[in-house]
Write a protein that holds these residues in place. Sequence first.
Motif, PDB file in Angstrom:
ATOM      1  N   GLU A 187      31.963   7.304  42.961  1.00  0.00           N
ATOM      2  CA  GLU A 187      32.930   6.931  43.983  1.00  0.00           C
ATOM      3  C   GLU A 187      32.616   5.588  44.606  1.00  0.00           C
ATOM      4  O   GLU A 187      31.468   5.190  44.718  1.00  0.00           O
ATOM      5  CB  GLU A 187      32.944   7.979  45.102  1.00  0.00           C
ATOM      6  N   ASN A 188      33.677   4.948  45.031  1.00  0.00           N
ATOM      7  CA  ASN A 188      33.557   3.767  45.867  1.00  0.00           C
ATOM      8  C   ASN A 188      33.675   4.267  47.299  1.00  0.00           C
ATOM      9  O   ASN A 188      34.685   4.827  47.675  1.00  0.00           O
ATOM     10  CB  ASN A 188      34.701   2.801  45.520  1.00  0.00           C
ATOM     11  N   ASN A 189      32.636   4.090  48.077  1.00  0.00           N
ATOM     12  CA  ASN A 189      32.628   4.609  49.438  1.00  0.00           C
ATOM     13  C   ASN A 189      33.512   3.739  50.332  1.00  0.00           C
ATOM     14  O   ASN A 189      33.159   2.611  50.665  1.00  0.00           O
ATOM     15  CB  ASN A 189      31.179   4.619  49.955  1.00  0.00           C
ATOM     16  N   VAL A 190      34.673   4.256  50.663  1.00  0.00           N
ATOM     17  CA  VAL A 190      35.611   3.510  51.505  1.00  0.00           C
ATOM     18  C   VAL A 190      36.442   4.518  52.281  1.00  0.00           C
ATOM     19  O   VAL A 190      36.781   5.577  51.766  1.00  0.00           O
ATOM     20  CB  VAL A 190      36.498   2.574  50.645  1.00  0.00           C
ATOM     21  N   GLN A 191      36.725   4.196  53.537  1.00  0.00           N
ATOM     22  CA  GLN A 191      37.505   5.117  54.351  1.00  0.00           C
ATOM     23  C   GLN A 191      38.969   5.023  53.994  1.00  0.00           C
ATOM     24  O   GLN A 191      39.544   3.940  53.954  1.00  0.00           O
ATOM     25  CB  GLN A 191      37.318   4.797  55.843  1.00  0.00           C
TER      26      GLN A 191
ATOM     27  N   ALA B 157      42.538   5.785  55.176  1.00  0.00           N
ATOM     28  CA  ALA B 157      43.394   6.148  56.296  1.00  0.00           C
ATOM     29  C   ALA B 157      44.833   6.077  55.819  1.00  0.00           C
ATOM     30  O   ALA B 157      45.116   5.492  54.778  1.00  0.00           O
ATOM     31  CB  ALA B 157      43.170   5.198  57.469  1.00  0.00           C
TER      32      ALA B 157
ATOM     33  N   VAL C 192      43.305   2.216  48.819  1.00  0.00           N
ATOM     34  CA  VAL C 192      41.880   2.224  48.476  1.00  0.00           C
ATOM     35  C   VAL C 192      41.730   2.454  46.978  1.00  0.00           C
ATOM     36  O   VAL C 192      42.600   3.037  46.340  1.00  0.00           O
ATOM     37  CB  VAL C 192      41.107   3.343  49.207  1.00  0.00           C
TER      38      VAL C 192
END
Lengths: 655, 537
Positions: free
Chosen positions: A140-144, A146, A151
């Motif tokens: 995974e690409n760690n990104v929030q 919302a 993303v």
Amino acid sequence: MPNRTLPLLKAAFTFLLAPAIAFSVDTTPDAMNRFVEQYCIQCHGGEKVKGKVDFTTISMDAAGEDDFDFWQLAAEVVEYEDMPPEDEKQPSPEERAAFQAWYESHYVDVEATPGVFQPRRLSTPEYRHTMRSLFGFDLENNVQKAEQTAVEPSLILKLMPTDPPGESGFINDTHAAPISTVIWDQYAYFAEVALIRLFSRGHPQSLNTLLDEDLPKNYKHEDITPKMGESILRNFATKAYRRPASDEEIENMATRLDGLSGAKLVKALKFEMQTILMSPGFLYRGMRMEKQPGKKQQEVDNYELAERLSYFLWEDSPDEELFSLAASGTLSDSKIIEEQVDRMLKSPKARTLADSFATQWLALDEIDDVYNDPYQLISFKSQPLDFLNYLFTEERPVMEIIDSDVTFTSHVTAGAYPKDRKKLEKYVKPRGIEKQVAPNQKLVLENTEGRGGLLTMPAILAMNHGPIIRGTWTLRRILGEHLGEPPADIPPIQAVVGGKKLSFREQFEMHRDDATCARCHDKIDPLGFAFEAYNEKGAYLLSDNSSLPKEMQSKKQGNPKIDTAGKLPTGETFENFEALKQIFMTSRREDIVRNSVKQTLSYALCRKLEAYDGPTVDAITAKLVETDGTWQDLFTEIAKSLPFRQTIITVTKES
Amino acid sequence: MTRNWSINRRTFLRGAAGAMMPLPFLNLMEASADSGVTNLAGENTPPVRFMSLYKPNGVHPPSWNINGGVENDFRMSPLMAPFSRHKDDLLILDNMGDFGFSSHANSTRRFLSGHHQNTREASMDQLIAEQIGGDTTHRSLELTTEGLFTGQIGCSYISYGPGGERLPRESDPQLIFDRLFRNPLDIPSKRAEMTSLLDRVREDADSLMRKAGSEDKETLDEYLTVVRDTEKRIELMQKGTNRSPIKFEEIQRPPLATNLDEQVNTMIDLIALALWTDSTRCATYMLGNSNSRMIFDFLGVKEQHHYLSHFFRNFSRDNIDGLLKISLWHMEKFDYLLTKLKSYKDHNGTLLDHSVVLFGSGMGHSDNHTAQRIPTILAGQGGGMLKTGRYLRYAENQELGSLHLALMQSFGVPLDSYANAGAPLQGLDGSPFNEYRERPFDSWIKLTSNKITVQGRLVMSENLDEAKTFYMEVADNGPVRVDVSFRDFHDFNLAYHVGTPIILEGNRDEKNGQLLMTKVSDLKSVFGKSQPGKQRG
């Protein structure tokens, strides 16, 4: 495709070599050369090369496999009487027939053979899914995430360069996208981070799938023994290579673990696993296939067949069931293939047929340019994708792509179905949420006008701006016609003639007065103008638009006189898109099915189709047309077809 | 240098409560001279670093603003409580920004670029990086937490390149870590490992080659070419060595972050480590997009941040509570950053002593989007650039560009003007500045049968149960309550005038014996601009 005459009849004799010509025509090389000399070369040869077609660089005498595309196009335009242009000297019907017969004897009445075996690198989505199946987790690409933000959740998709489409138009055709040092570095990085995560202390779940016994919940590296290491290597190599690794290979790797323990053992183990992940056997498909020596045309082995099935329907490596069927040697049984296709289409992994195959075939990523806000983009783009997924996985007829009373919609897009939307479960916006994408619901259309089928979905209409692009897209992507590039010397399209401003339609009517332009625009324009009742955002202007979502409203709304009538080159006329749709469902049915077959086969084989694939396409098309066959029938027929199950090994050398 | 620079593998170990354990190697850098730069006097001094932390969606002003304090005598506001222990290291600026309203995208650009129309120039962090980057491996880091807000793309970027172009931002701490501390250029053992891996896969490819048909051979040739090219690249890399005295391979890779809190803490850990190891000297970090719609479920808040930030139009006590929880979390992250920077010993002080941290938002009032009294705090002495422990409230509203210009000049960037600012902001280093002083004014009330006119100071209620209520303070009289619709609040831009004397005229009413104004018909500022402009500044 009209150049393949009587496909129904031919299909019955698919495997017979039948170059018999029904009437006496002169197809000798001399006669053919005279034909080209007389009717073609003036515009398409040497100094004057229109449409990038040059008969001086290609020989009829030595017409070979590589020239298939060229002669296919030539035969098509000659048969359709698109060429020579109306204002040039015309060949007699006999001459046309002779040319057609020559083409068919070279390229149509050929024996079905499989393609030449060629390993190919996993495409990026295939690589991503294969890694996920191998490790049990996605990188995974760690990104929030919302609401309303875009993303990229996959580290692999984020960091890998985009795969270019191959000659087939599909990115799984990676023959033209060889490995590079940039890609190498990324593979090395993914292997490293996946292995770090696999061996993270206290998280034995993924590691346990590679072991015959479970590690303790809070395991430490000291708990792993060299014997366990060997088991990990054997299972890992087998899964990674999509076939068993040889005992010799495993032993060779396992001896490097001897006498090690704890961190040193894990380090050595990781290194061995990294070599597997960087080896050609993992990165390429087909690299380790068992070939039968001394035989040119042969069945692919069972593991290769399992791989072909799983990458075709799932864009992923084979699961345990496919693998064990391959191991027992029973997978190649037609009955088993049918059962497996049925099982595989019921898996959520079959969603890749819509998300990857259909998206590429129909250029659905162009929808991304229409909507800025992910809220709109996801809502509108998911409509065709959910619809296609439904057709593909729920045994729907192939022709429902054109006409269906089922659609998929959410509160964002429901305005397109004013007279049926009441049946939807009401969407209630949660408190404190400004905008929200909600999953689509299946909606049966009973009263809504102007919808049903793929072609009138808002996102499809919106991604194709204007009648010309809409017509071209329908012609190429749905009817499967080849359109050449527009010529370099296009006469200008005049907007004003004699002080009178022409409508867009009138401008193209003038444009079609030029024979060169008419060759394509006679086909494109009527299709395109049939969509005139839909605005540039895909709203249907003839129905009640009061409930249209903002995203579909247009300044152009309310044009009182919308002209959607047209005449096809075949002479068929229609008043509006609904009537055109009926023509599609009847007289163009075979073309649409044939194109669907060709696209699917090309995706399944990960290569461009050749003349020797013609009989396979004919046979499957005939069967589907006759039985109003489903997409599942199509996938099954392809899975059982000759090119899917067999291959040609050119040279097998031992050195 | 003969010391052994090995680093304990517990670098990233956390305590049970999630707080960082004290690091066992804090003094390692004490004697290091390698990362220093030589100053004009020929002395070796530590490099000064620049770091900026961005808080999205403005603030709830009554909770944020300091009212009534002066330079060396002030009390920090309720929202500042989480980092109040760093008071001596802070320089709190007030009256920054002078726009009536600001869009989210504009406020994002303004944060580090001086002015929202400054779209063809690099942001100040990039100009500073260019000046001080030296031979660090990474000239600057541009970091964030969130995905891209494509609907208004400007909301996602604070750092801009030389032509004003948006610079890509990175959000994944592990990826950043790997780029910083796992670069094969810096780690000989990694290169050795890749070399033996190449040997092994070549063996494998060679054995396949022996059995291969002609088409397979073509493919294997492509593969082997890349294997050979990679070998050559590694040979070239042998010349590269890690400038830092620290063995990067001994720094433990951070674990996968499973929620926003962990992601941000890990990223702040990395920023501090990157600055300390002199891997970079400049970093910007966005805690969220300018109009962040993130949901802070780990704080028990279910509503979107942006929705809550519009606390006037979406008023409820629960919403205010949710908004303040989120804001306090932002403040805790600032505290975490400062604590972290202080925990590293750097030459003769801490890392914070040799850094300048700019913390803030792009707008003030989060509902009305006033770009005035924009939350702006500097932290760290910057090796003597800043005189901290003070509160600077300027007499006039200041262009953000003047702050940026002053900081850039301190870092040695040769600029006389930046964005709309022709002169640097005064007072940061302790030099004199034009401090805000209360000017005497009369306050009074005039009543007619249905109208009320009041001269006095406009304030927002500090009672969170009535967060959309204003008061006019009148000497020798109880305050006049102002209960207005969103329209009046917005059209007269009450948020802009909060804290200043104005004449306010409106409809007269009374409630529980208290005078009440219900509708505003006119507003005049006693000393300042009555209409600060409606430009979407």
